[in-house]
Design a protein around this motif. Sequence first.
Motif, PDB file in Angstrom:
ATOM      1  N   MET A   1       0.831  -1.198   0.000  1.00 59.39           N
ATOM      2  CA  MET A   1       0.000   0.000   0.000  1.00 59.39           C
ATOM      3  C   MET A   1       0.865   1.248   0.000  1.00 59.39           C
ATOM      4  N   LYS A   2       1.837   1.291   0.898  1.00 57.89           N
ATOM      5  CA  LYS A   2       2.716   2.446   1.009  1.00 57.89           C
ATOM      6  C   LYS A   2       3.529   2.640  -0.268  1.00 57.89           C
ATOM      7  N   ASN A   3       3.963   1.540  -0.857  1.00 56.91           N
ATOM      8  CA  ASN A   3       4.752   1.603  -2.078  1.00 56.91           C
ATOM      9  C   ASN A   3       3.916   2.105  -3.255  1.00 56.91           C
ATOM     10  N   SER A   4       2.658   1.708  -3.337  1.00 60.63           N
ATOM     11  CA  SER A   4       1.809   2.156  -4.445  1.00 60.63           C
ATOM     12  C   SER A   4       1.494   3.648  -4.336  1.00 60.63           C
ATOM     13  N   ILE A   5       1.318   4.145  -3.121  1.00 61.47           N
ATOM     14  CA  ILE A   5       1.080   5.582  -2.929  1.00 61.47           C
ATOM     15  C   ILE A   5       2.329   6.362  -3.326  1.00 61.47           C
TER      16      ILE A   5
END
Length: 61
Positions: A1-5
């Motif tokens: 999730m953090k990487n996609s943001i």
Amino acid sequence: MKNSIRKIFLKLREDERGATLVEYGIALFVAIVVGGTVLTQLSDQTSSNFSDAVGAATRSN
């Protein structure tokens, strides 16, 4: 999730299409303001010239 943001923010940071649109908007606004100012001053001077001409014509008759 953090990487996609993070990927989304990096992609948006590299995309300059919106910045170009804002620059064109600012340039258009400046051109309108400058053009309006010049035309207002020109109309004031033209009005003054016509008033002077009418005054000179009525005095000579």
